[in-house]
Design a protein around this motif. Structure first.
Motif, PDB file in Angstrom:
ATOM      1  N   UNK A  53       0.852  -1.193   0.000  1.00 43.57           N
ATOM      2  CA  UNK A  53       0.000   0.000   0.000  1.00 43.57           C
ATOM      3  C   UNK A  53       0.887   1.243   0.000  1.00 43.57           C
ATOM      4  N   UNK A  54       0.633   2.129  -0.954  1.00 40.45           N
ATOM      5  CA  UNK A  54       1.329   3.404  -1.037  1.00 40.45           C
ATOM      6  C   UNK A  54       0.450   4.467  -0.395  1.00 40.45           C
ATOM      7  N   UNK A  55       0.953   5.115   0.643  1.00 40.03           N
ATOM      8  CA  UNK A  55       0.128   6.087   1.359  1.00 40.03           C
ATOM      9  C   UNK A  55      -0.120   7.350   0.547  1.00 40.03           C
ATOM     10  N   UNK A  56       0.764   7.651  -0.406  1.00 38.65           N
ATOM     11  CA  UNK A  56       0.561   8.762  -1.330  1.00 38.65           C
ATOM     12  C   UNK A  56       1.636   8.685  -2.394  1.00 38.65           C
ATOM     13  N   UNK A  57       1.634   9.665  -3.328  1.00 37.06           N
ATOM     14  CA  UNK A  57       2.437   9.515  -4.527  1.00 37.06           C
ATOM     15  C   UNK A  57       3.759  10.235  -4.570  1.00 37.06           C
ATOM     16  N   UNK A  73      -3.123   2.014  -4.135  1.00 39.25           N
ATOM     17  CA  UNK A  73      -3.013   3.441  -3.823  1.00 39.25           C
ATOM     18  C   UNK A  73      -4.361   4.099  -4.076  1.00 39.25           C
ATOM     19  N   UNK A  74      -4.520   5.295  -3.556  1.00 38.90           N
ATOM     20  CA  UNK A  74      -5.766   6.025  -3.766  1.00 38.90           C
ATOM     21  C   UNK A  74      -5.805   6.617  -5.174  1.00 38.90           C
ATOM     22  N   UNK A  75      -6.989   6.686  -5.722  1.00 38.23           N
ATOM     23  CA  UNK A  75      -7.154   7.146  -7.105  1.00 38.23           C
ATOM     24  C   UNK A  75      -6.754   8.604  -7.299  1.00 38.23           C
ATOM     25  N   UNK A  76      -6.752   9.415  -6.240  1.00 47.10           N
ATOM     26  CA  UNK A  76      -6.524  10.853  -6.390  1.00 47.10           C
ATOM     27  C   UNK A  76      -5.061  11.226  -6.565  1.00 47.10           C
ATOM     28  N   UNK A  77      -4.126  10.300  -6.319  1.00 44.36           N
ATOM     29  CA  UNK A  77      -2.711  10.621  -6.481  1.00 44.36           C
ATOM     30  C   UNK A  77      -2.164  10.017  -7.770  1.00 44.36           C
ATOM     31  N   UNK A  79       0.059   7.950  -9.568  1.00 42.45           N
ATOM     32  CA  UNK A  79       0.922   6.806  -9.307  1.00 42.45           C
ATOM     33  C   UNK A  79       1.397   6.156 -10.615  1.00 42.45           C
ATOM     34  N   UNK A  80       0.481   5.961 -11.556  1.00 43.26           N
ATOM     35  CA  UNK A  80       0.833   5.290 -12.808  1.00 43.26           C
ATOM     36  C   UNK A  80       1.752   6.138 -13.682  1.00 43.26           C
TER      37      UNK A  80
END
Length: 236
Positions: A53-57, A73-77, A79-80
């Motif tokens: 789990x990535x807490x943010x980007x 990860x959360x969709x709002x950061x 990452x891809x």
């Protein structure tokens, strides 16, 4: 619980990697800068079907993500398609908007090379192979432990924490830690940060495993929250 960090990295980007062993699968929270290979140096992280789990980007939390078969990860950061990434202190300060950071930032953010001949200028962030997108309320199930995803924006749009309501354990990433909390950088939001802090204040929390520094208990957590809200109330 195992804490892993990168000791030859400036404290600004010396983020924690947390490894928790579960009965069905392990939990790995964040992946460091990715300067040295986690698979080569810490193969045990990959052995028990880990939930990563990535807490943010930000770069110091997603650098090793590409080595795992899947991360969450959360969709709002972002990452891809991560930022390019840099170990140049001036360039990083410019890209993140760190004008208000109180501590001096060195020209190069590492103090030792992971391998002979390594050039800090060659550092780049690589995208993860596969991302599972998380949302508020999702459950990370390790078999003997279950963590709830809390969306706590402010430091970044997609900042999350992992909370076990059964015993009050929480992994907070960069939402809360000992040290200057960054809320005026690219993608941050003071009002959202204040709301996230108020939410944390309302939870039963027994121990915080932060994105930087050592764990701490509820008294220190509430002191950090109150200090933040007092300083930012006029803005938020």
């Amino acid at each position: 619980m195992t804490l892993i960090d990168e000791p030859n990295v400036d404290e600004l980007v010396r983020a924690n990697i947390w490894h928790l062993t579960g009965t069905d699968r392990d939990l790995v929270v964040d992946t460091g800068l990715g300067i040295a290979s986690l698979r080569n140096e810490l193969p045990n992280l990959f052995e028990n079907n880990p939930e990563v789990v990535l807490t943010h980007g930000h770069l110091d939390h997603i650098g090793g993500a590409h080595e795992f078969d899947r991360v969450s990860a959360h969709t709002a950061d972002q990452i891809l398609i991560p930022d390019e990434g840099t170990l140049d202190g001036t360039a990083l300060a410019h890209s993140l908007g760190l004008a208000s950071y109180d501590e001096p930032i060195p020209d190069v953010l590492i103090t030792a090379r992971p391998t002979p001949g390594y050039e800090p200028s060659s550092y780049r962030l690589l995208p993860p192979k596969n991302v599972h997108w998380l949302s508020e309320g999702d459950i990370i199930d390790l078999g003997d432990r279950r963590f709830t995803v809390l969306h706590l924006p402010g430091h970044s749009r997609g900042s999350i924490a992992l909370y076990d309501p059964a015993d009050g354990t929480i992994f907070t990433g960069d939402v809360v830690y000992e040290g200057p909390l960054l809320d005026t950088i690219k993608g941050s939001d003071v009002r959202a940060y204040a709301t996230s802090m108020e939410r944390l204040r309302s939870l039963h929390i027994s121990v915080v495993y932060p994105g930087h520094g050592d764990p701490f208990g509820p008294e220190r957590l509430h002191a950090i929250i109150e200090d933040y809200l007092t300083k930012r109330r006029a803005i938020a």
